[in-house]
Scaffold this motif. Structure first.
Motif, short mmCIF file in Angstrom:
data_model
loop_
_atom_site.label_atom_id
_atom_site.label_comp_id
_atom_site.label_asym_id
_atom_site.label_seq_id
_atom_site.Cartn_x
_atom_site.Cartn_y
_atom_site.Cartn_z
N UNK A 88 0.87 -1.17 0.00
CA UNK A 88 0.00 0.00 0.00
C UNK A 88 0.91 1.22 0.00
N UNK A 89 0.58 2.20 -0.84
CA UNK A 89 1.42 3.39 -0.95
C UNK A 89 0.53 4.63 -0.94
N UNK A 90 0.80 5.54 0.01
CA UNK A 90 0.10 6.82 0.08
C UNK A 90 0.99 7.87 -0.58
N UNK A 91 0.51 8.45 -1.68
CA UNK A 91 1.29 9.45 -2.39
C UNK A 91 0.48 10.71 -2.61
N UNK A 92 1.11 11.68 -3.25
CA UNK A 92 0.39 12.94 -3.42
C UNK A 92 0.99 13.83 -4.46
N UNK A 93 0.79 15.15 -4.26
CA UNK A 93 0.38 15.76 -3.03
C UNK A 93 1.25 15.45 -1.83
N UNK A 94 0.70 15.81 -0.69
CA UNK A 94 1.37 15.57 0.59
C UNK A 94 0.41 14.80 1.49
N UNK A 95 0.49 13.47 1.51
CA UNK A 95 -0.43 12.69 2.34
C UNK A 95 -0.44 13.13 3.79
N UNK A 96 0.73 13.53 4.30
CA UNK A 96 0.84 13.85 5.72
C UNK A 96 0.32 15.25 6.05
N UNK A 97 -0.32 15.93 5.09
CA UNK A 97 -1.11 17.11 5.45
C UNK A 97 -2.37 16.69 6.18
N UNK A 98 -2.84 15.48 5.92
CA UNK A 98 -4.00 14.95 6.64
C UNK A 98 -3.58 14.50 8.04
N UNK A 99 -4.49 14.51 9.00
CA UNK A 99 -4.16 13.94 10.31
C UNK A 99 -3.77 12.47 10.17
N UNK B 205 4.24 -4.33 2.71
CA UNK B 205 4.94 -3.05 2.76
C UNK B 205 3.89 -1.94 2.68
N UNK B 206 3.92 -1.02 3.66
CA UNK B 206 2.94 0.07 3.70
C UNK B 206 3.70 1.38 3.88
N UNK B 207 3.65 2.21 2.84
CA UNK B 207 4.49 3.41 2.75
C UNK B 207 3.64 4.66 2.66
N UNK B 208 4.13 5.74 3.24
CA UNK B 208 3.59 7.06 2.91
C UNK B 208 4.72 7.99 2.52
N UNK B 209 4.43 8.85 1.55
CA UNK B 209 5.32 9.97 1.27
C UNK B 209 5.09 11.04 2.33
N UNK B 210 6.11 11.86 2.57
CA UNK B 210 5.98 12.95 3.54
C UNK B 210 6.97 14.05 3.20
N UNK B 211 6.58 15.28 3.42
CA UNK B 211 7.53 16.38 3.38
C UNK B 211 8.20 16.48 4.74
N UNK B 212 9.46 16.90 4.78
CA UNK B 212 10.14 16.97 6.09
C UNK B 212 9.46 17.90 7.09
N UNK B 213 8.69 18.89 6.60
CA UNK B 213 8.04 19.82 7.51
C UNK B 213 6.58 19.47 7.79
N UNK B 214 6.15 18.27 7.38
CA UNK B 214 4.74 17.91 7.56
C UNK B 214 4.51 16.83 8.61
#
Length: 407
Positions: A92-103, A125-134
């Motif tokens: 599973x992969x969470x991509x975006x955008x910025x997935x970690x803008x969500x709670x 394997x379960x991944x999310x993308x993230x910005x370093x400031x998010x």
């Protein structure tokens, strides 16, 4: 926002797939990609289907997790009605955008929908993308506690001037902090880099590679900057404000990172991806390159099951409306014929280290392998053992290799 969607046949409102999609499904893995189309700001080079708060036009970011979960449930129903073998989800992969803008709770709710309606395989394997400031340490711990195994940070560069050209907003000094927090939470870590930004020097790139390695991640991706039409960056280059990235300099940058990563114990496994070990490769991305099945959730997301490819409406408001109506959010699709599937197999398979079995190629392509070896594009030893594997030069000219294998 991204460019126009591909042309194709209309997708049926009930989402049902043609009978051919079920053929051999039991031998393929199933992955889910969950697109989160929200960003705080739009980076000038980005052509992804993303939206800032002022561009949502009625769609609510707070409703999105439930909408995505509804499509996950819809996917299970479509697969059943289409006779496609049910399989537990392998990645599973969470991509975006910025997935970690969500709670974090929203991402967990979306993941739980996959678990409930499809099942998640042991060791998935379960991944999310993230910005370093998010993200912060608590956010990452919440993800790990819910079953996430991996996070991919968009570092892009360690040089503030380069980040400013890309319009990235994070402080590069924060990258080591978030990587450390992720590791302490028990997550594998990947960092993403971009090379060839206008004005970026080889010394700038060297600094970024060293900074990425200093965080001791499990995985590094490095992509050459592509100037996409319709982006702010393309307009800046067209107007002369910025210079077009130099291809020779980009090649030098690729050779530099490949050498540095090899010295640090990383191995390439795809043209733009390196890992410390086989267990830290991105299995989700390998599913794409190996033409497995995946279902893309969200606005503009693309899916592929058994040679059938389809894509969703782009805008979050249009997506939300279709989900509310209980109809497929897909607006177009295509069924690949055998010739197109073979072309795609070679196009994608040539990019990974395992390569393509020589015996699987048509006779004309097998003849072309000798010339590719002579031009130092394909590894001679691997070819004699029966596999087309790219050399370093071949990775730089991967498109040339594919053209010659499919001519």
């Amino acid at each position: 926002m991204a460019g126009p969607l591909p042309l194709g046949d209309p997708a049926p409102p009930d989402g049902c797939l043609p009978a051919s999609a079920a053929d051999g499904a039991g031998s393929r893995s199933l992955a889910f990609y969950l697109h989160v189309p929200f960003c705080r700001v739009r980076c000038g080079y980005c052509d992804f289907n993303t939206y800032t708060a002022t561009e949502l036009r009625g769609a609510k970011q707070s409703d999105y997790a439930d909408e995505a979960a509804a499509e996950v449930a819809f996917a299970a129903d479509v697969l059943d009605r289409s006779g496609v073998a049910r399989r537990e989800v392998s990645t599973v992969f969470f991509g975006g955008g910025t997935p970690t803008l969500l709670p974090a709770a929203d991402l967990v709710r979306m993941l739980d929908a996959v678990r409930t309606h499809h099942g998640i395989a042991p060791g998935a394997e379960i991944t999310t993308e993230a910005n370093p400031d998010s993200v912060d340490a608590d956010y990452l711990c919440q993800l790990a506690d819910a079953g996430f195994t991996r996070v991919s940070f968009g570092m892009q560069s360690a040089v503030p001037r380069v980040l400013a050209t890309l319009e990235r907003t994070h402080d590069p000094a924060r990258v080591p902090l978030v990587v450390d927090w992720a590791k302490k939470a028990g997550l594998q870590v990947s960092v993403d880099l971009i090379y060839g930004t206008p004005g970026e020097t080889i010394d700038d790139w060297s600094e970024s590679v060293d900074a990425a390695l200093a965080t001791q991640p499990d995985h590094i991706s490095a992509y050459s900057l592509i100037v996409e039409q319709g982006t702010k960056l393309a307009r800046q280059i067209r107007s002369g404000l910025l210079a077009l990235p130099d291809e020779d300099l980009q090649a030098d940058m690729y050779e530099l990172i490949d050498s540095r990563l090899a010295d640090a114990g990383f191995s390439w496994y795809e043209v733009s991806n390196w890992s410390r070990s086989a267990s830290s490769r991105s299995r989700h991305n390998l599913a794409y390159w190996q033409s497995q099945d995946w279902w893309g959730i969200g606005p503009g997301a693309h899916s592929h099951v058994g040679g059938v490819r389809w894509w969703n409406v782009k805008h979050p408001a249009a997506y939300a409306a279709r989900i509310a109506e209980g109809v497929s959010p897909a607006v177009g699709r295509e069924t690949l014929d055998p010739e197109a599937r073979e072309l795609e197999r070679v196009l994608l398979g040539a990019r990974i280290r395992e390569g393509i079995a020589v015996r699987s190629l048509p006779s004309e392509a097998r003849v072309a392998v000798a010339g590719l070896i002579a031009d130092d594009l394909v590894n001679a030893k691997a070819a004699l053992a029966g596999t087309v594997e790219l050399t370093l030069r071949g990775r730089l000219l991967a498109d040339v290799v594919v053209r010659r294998l499919t001519a």
